[in-house]
Design a protein around this motif. Sequence first.
Motif, PDB file in Angstrom:
ATOM      1  N   SER A  71      -6.926  -4.635   2.562  1.00  0.00           N
ATOM      2  CA  SER A  71      -5.480  -4.470   1.973  1.00  0.00           C
ATOM      3  C   SER A  71      -5.543  -3.997   0.613  1.00  0.00           C
ATOM      4  CB  SER A  71      -4.836  -5.857   1.706  1.00  0.00           C
ATOM      5  OG  SER A  71      -3.734  -5.436   1.273  1.00  0.00           O
ATOM      6  N   ALA A  72      -4.872  -3.300   0.051  1.00  0.00           N
ATOM      7  CA  ALA A  72      -4.574  -2.566  -1.321  1.00  0.00           C
ATOM      8  C   ALA A  72      -4.745  -3.739  -2.244  1.00  0.00           C
ATOM      9  CB  ALA A  72      -3.401  -1.740  -1.325  1.00  0.00           C
ATOM     10  N   THR A  73      -3.982  -4.856  -1.750  1.00  0.00           N
ATOM     11  CA  THR A  73      -3.892  -5.972  -2.645  1.00  0.00           C
ATOM     12  C   THR A  73      -4.285  -7.230  -1.892  1.00  0.00           C
ATOM     13  OG1 THR A  73      -1.743  -6.423  -2.044  1.00  0.00           O
ATOM     14  CG2 THR A  73      -1.923  -5.056  -4.191  1.00  0.00           C
ATOM     15  N   MET A  74      -4.585  -8.438  -2.737  1.00  0.00           N
ATOM     16  CA  MET A  74      -4.877  -9.402  -1.749  1.00  0.00           C
ATOM     17  C   MET A  74      -4.036 -10.053  -0.844  1.00  0.00           C
ATOM     18  SD  MET A  74      -7.605 -11.292  -1.778  1.00  0.00           S
ATOM     19  CE  MET A  74      -8.233 -12.751  -1.060  1.00  0.00           C
ATOM     20  N   GLU A  75      -4.577 -10.407   0.342  1.00  0.00           N
ATOM     21  CA  GLU A  75      -3.435 -10.875   1.390  1.00  0.00           C
ATOM     22  C   GLU A  75      -2.576 -12.188   1.098  1.00  0.00           C
ATOM     23  OE1 GLU A  75      -6.618  -9.944   1.882  1.00  0.00           O
ATOM     24  OE2 GLU A  75      -6.929  -8.324   3.512  1.00  0.00           O
ATOM     25  N   ALA A  76      -1.785 -12.579   1.653  1.00  0.00           N
ATOM     26  CA  ALA A  76      -1.176 -13.660   1.292  1.00  0.00           C
ATOM     27  C   ALA A  76      -1.942 -14.995   1.775  1.00  0.00           C
ATOM     28  CB  ALA A  76       0.329 -13.947   1.866  1.00  0.00           C
ATOM     29  N   PHE A  77      -1.676 -15.974   0.949  1.00  0.00           N
ATOM     30  CA  PHE A  77      -2.590 -17.306   1.403  1.00  0.00           C
ATOM     31  C   PHE A  77      -1.663 -18.154   2.172  1.00  0.00           C
ATOM     32  CE2 PHE A  77      -3.517 -21.937   0.422  1.00  0.00           C
ATOM     33  CZ  PHE A  77      -4.740 -21.996   1.124  1.00  0.00           C
ATOM     34  N   MET A  78      -1.855 -18.156   3.510  1.00  0.00           N
ATOM     35  CA  MET A  78      -1.239 -19.137   4.454  1.00  0.00           C
ATOM     36  C   MET A  78      -1.608 -20.313   4.740  1.00  0.00           C
ATOM     37  SD  MET A  78       0.992 -16.689   4.840  1.00  0.00           S
ATOM     38  CE  MET A  78       2.152 -17.599   5.888  1.00  0.00           C
ATOM     39  N   GLY A  79      -2.698 -20.759   3.987  1.00  0.00           N
ATOM     40  CA  GLY A  79      -3.074 -22.177   4.206  1.00  0.00           C
ATOM     41  C   GLY A  79      -4.389 -22.063   4.922  1.00  0.00           C
ATOM     42  N   SER A  80      -5.459 -23.050   4.361  1.00  0.00           N
ATOM     43  CA  SER A  80      -6.907 -23.039   5.097  1.00  0.00           C
ATOM     44  C   SER A  80      -6.929 -23.940   6.215  1.00  0.00           C
ATOM     45  CB  SER A  80      -7.682 -23.874   3.716  1.00  0.00           C
ATOM     46  OG  SER A  80      -7.591 -25.087   3.784  1.00  0.00           O
ATOM     47  N   ASP A  81      -7.924 -23.702   6.907  1.00  0.00           N
ATOM     48  CA  ASP A  81      -7.950 -24.263   8.203  1.00  0.00           C
ATOM     49  C   ASP A  81      -7.891 -25.796   8.128  1.00  0.00           C
ATOM     50  OD1 ASP A  81     -10.565 -21.829   9.349  1.00  0.00           O
ATOM     51  OD2 ASP A  81      -8.219 -21.978   9.619  1.00  0.00           O
ATOM     52  N   SER A 116      -7.114  -1.049 -11.439  1.00  0.00           N
ATOM     53  CA  SER A 116      -8.630  -0.923 -11.427  1.00  0.00           C
ATOM     54  C   SER A 116      -9.183  -1.131 -13.128  1.00  0.00           C
ATOM     55  CB  SER A 116      -8.968   0.483 -11.104  1.00  0.00           C
ATOM     56  OG  SER A 116      -8.750   1.382 -12.113  1.00  0.00           O
ATOM     57  N   LEU A 117      -8.424  -0.839 -14.113  1.00  0.00           N
ATOM     58  CA  LEU A 117      -9.027  -1.196 -15.360  1.00  0.00           C
ATOM     59  C   LEU A 117      -8.086  -2.405 -15.938  1.00  0.00           C
ATOM     60  CD1 LEU A 117      -8.510   2.538 -16.877  1.00  0.00           C
ATOM     61  CD2 LEU A 117     -10.645   1.346 -16.383  1.00  0.00           C
ATOM     62  N   SER A 118      -7.606  -3.183 -15.122  1.00  0.00           N
ATOM     63  CA  SER A 118      -6.753  -4.443 -15.552  1.00  0.00           C
ATOM     64  C   SER A 118      -5.839  -4.306 -16.834  1.00  0.00           C
ATOM     65  CB  SER A 118      -7.891  -5.521 -15.956  1.00  0.00           C
ATOM     66  OG  SER A 118      -8.415  -5.853 -14.807  1.00  0.00           O
ATOM     67  N   ILE A 119      -5.441  -2.976 -16.842  1.00  0.00           N
ATOM     68  CA  ILE A 119      -4.341  -2.574 -17.857  1.00  0.00           C
ATOM     69  C   ILE A 119      -3.031  -3.276 -17.588  1.00  0.00           C
ATOM     70  CG2 ILE A 119      -2.948  -0.792 -18.858  1.00  0.00           C
ATOM     71  CD1 ILE A 119      -5.494   0.877 -18.582  1.00  0.00           C
ATOM     72  N   ASP A 120      -2.760  -3.559 -16.368  1.00  0.00           N
ATOM     73  CA  ASP A 120      -1.474  -4.289 -15.988  1.00  0.00           C
ATOM     74  C   ASP A 120      -1.714  -5.650 -16.600  1.00  0.00           C
ATOM     75  OD1 ASP A 120      -3.496  -4.676 -13.894  1.00  0.00           O
ATOM     76  OD2 ASP A 120      -2.043  -5.568 -12.720  1.00  0.00           O
ATOM     77  N   GLU A 121      -2.756  -6.123 -16.716  1.00  0.00           N
ATOM     78  CA  GLU A 121      -2.828  -7.801 -17.126  1.00  0.00           C
ATOM     79  C   GLU A 121      -2.478  -7.830 -18.520  1.00  0.00           C
ATOM     80  OE1 GLU A 121      -3.261  -9.996 -14.863  1.00  0.00           O
ATOM     81  OE2 GLU A 121      -4.220  -9.185 -13.183  1.00  0.00           O
ATOM     82  N   ASP A 165       0.666  -1.322  -0.215  1.00  0.00           N
ATOM     83  CA  ASP A 165      -0.110   0.054  -0.008  1.00  0.00           C
ATOM     84  C   ASP A 165       0.752   1.181   0.194  1.00  0.00           C
ATOM     85  OD1 ASP A 165       1.010  -0.597   2.514  1.00  0.00           O
ATOM     86  OD2 ASP A 165      -0.880   0.157   3.698  1.00  0.00           O
ATOM     87  N   LYS A 166       2.261   1.237   0.301  1.00  0.00           N
ATOM     88  CA  LYS A 166       3.013   2.396   0.268  1.00  0.00           C
ATOM     89  C   LYS A 166       3.566   2.414  -0.817  1.00  0.00           C
ATOM     90  CE  LYS A 166       2.718   3.109   4.783  1.00  0.00           C
ATOM     91  NZ  LYS A 166       2.069   4.366   5.482  1.00  0.00           N
ATOM     92  N   ARG A 167       3.523   1.336  -1.848  1.00  0.00           N
ATOM     93  CA  ARG A 167       4.150   1.342  -3.207  1.00  0.00           C
ATOM     94  C   ARG A 167       3.421   1.583  -4.513  1.00  0.00           C
ATOM     95  NH1 ARG A 167       7.068  -3.016  -4.630  1.00  0.00           N
ATOM     96  NH2 ARG A 167       6.067  -4.508  -3.343  1.00  0.00           N
ATOM     97  N   LEU A 168       2.150   1.407  -3.977  1.00  0.00           N
ATOM     98  CA  LEU A 168       1.083   1.259  -5.047  1.00  0.00           C
ATOM     99  C   LEU A 168       0.752   2.560  -5.197  1.00  0.00           C
ATOM    100  CD1 LEU A 168      -0.602  -0.147  -6.933  1.00  0.00           C
ATOM    101  CD2 LEU A 168      -2.319  -0.354  -5.194  1.00  0.00           C
ATOM    102  N   THR A 169       1.151   3.481  -6.225  1.00  0.00           N
ATOM    103  CA  THR A 169       0.878   4.934  -6.699  1.00  0.00           C
ATOM    104  C   THR A 169      -0.818   4.919  -7.105  1.00  0.00           C
ATOM    105  OG1 THR A 169       1.759   4.496  -8.846  1.00  0.00           O
ATOM    106  CG2 THR A 169       3.502   5.154  -6.999  1.00  0.00           C
ATOM    107  N   PRO A 170      -1.162   6.152  -7.260  1.00  0.00           N
ATOM    108  CA  PRO A 170      -2.461   6.280  -7.815  1.00  0.00           C
ATOM    109  C   PRO A 170      -2.430   5.840  -9.293  1.00  0.00           C
ATOM    110  CG  PRO A 170      -1.897   8.318  -6.742  1.00  0.00           C
ATOM    111  CD  PRO A 170      -0.854   7.369  -6.612  1.00  0.00           C
ATOM    112  N   PHE A 171      -1.249   6.177  -9.879  1.00  0.00           N
ATOM    113  CA  PHE A 171      -1.158   5.683 -11.381  1.00  0.00           C
ATOM    114  C   PHE A 171      -1.104   4.140 -11.488  1.00  0.00           C
ATOM    115  CE2 PHE A 171       1.711   4.431 -14.819  1.00  0.00           C
ATOM    116  CZ  PHE A 171       0.952   4.612 -16.072  1.00  0.00           C
ATOM    117  N   GLY A 172      -0.436   3.448 -10.762  1.00  0.00           N
ATOM    118  CA  GLY A 172      -0.443   2.191 -10.372  1.00  0.00           C
ATOM    119  C   GLY A 172      -2.020   1.596 -10.232  1.00  0.00           C
ATOM    120  N   GLN A 173      -2.450   2.169  -9.436  1.00  0.00           N
ATOM    121  CA  GLN A 173      -3.847   1.653  -8.894  1.00  0.00           C
ATOM    122  C   GLN A 173      -4.719   2.063 -10.124  1.00  0.00           C
ATOM    123  OE1 GLN A 173      -4.986   0.410  -6.035  1.00  0.00           O
ATOM    124  NE2 GLN A 173      -7.043   0.069  -6.811  1.00  0.00           N
TER     125      GLN A 173
END
Length: 213
Positions: free
Chosen positions: A193-203, A91-96, A79-87
């Motif tokens: 979170s600004a991005t998805m939290e890490a998956f640590m394993g299901s219960d 949001s438009l999935s252009i990064d993909e 969340d500190k490194r994600l800039t408004p431009f990056g967001q």
Amino acid sequence: MRIYETYVKRPQDLLLASFVFILLSPFLLVVSILIKWKLGGPVLFRQKRPGKDDVIFEMVKFRTMTEERDEHGELLPDDKRLTPFGQKLRSLSIDELPSLINIIKGDISIVGPRPLLVDYLSRYNEKQKRRHEVRPGLTGLAQVNGRNRLSWEERFDLDVQYVDHITFLGDWKIVVQTVYKVFKRDGISSDTSATMEAFMGSDIKKKQDALSR
């Protein structure tokens, strides 16, 4: 395997991805210049991801975060490194869009379970591992049903549901829903979170590990 999965899905992916990549080439060039100007180099973000049958490949995306580090040389939180431009790119999935190259190469499909981190391979339970029985996708059933707002368990349940019910009409329905979701900008971030939290394993996985000790 059904006829669509065996004979149609891959050629369809190749033709569509190649056409879209050529069509969007001027736009991709402009985005690359903007990223270089606003975020610096490199323009592309490359990361190892597991594909079908856990085969590792290198996924390519546009970079959306800065390389800012703390006094110890560690990268700052997302969340500190994600800039408004990056967001905006996210949001438009252009990064993909550079991942079209991965579709053309055959690493991924247009539709399928999203390719996640290599570190997660050891954290899946037996049901969740089934998401790797098919090629991962640029979009998928989980992405059109909540995306990053879903819990990991909900996302994996949808991934396995997709694996068991791959159809021509189902894939195109997901593509159309994806376009709608992109313009609506729905589910880009999780609730915490600004991005998805890490998956640590299901219960379930944690209980299985505890019983095996």
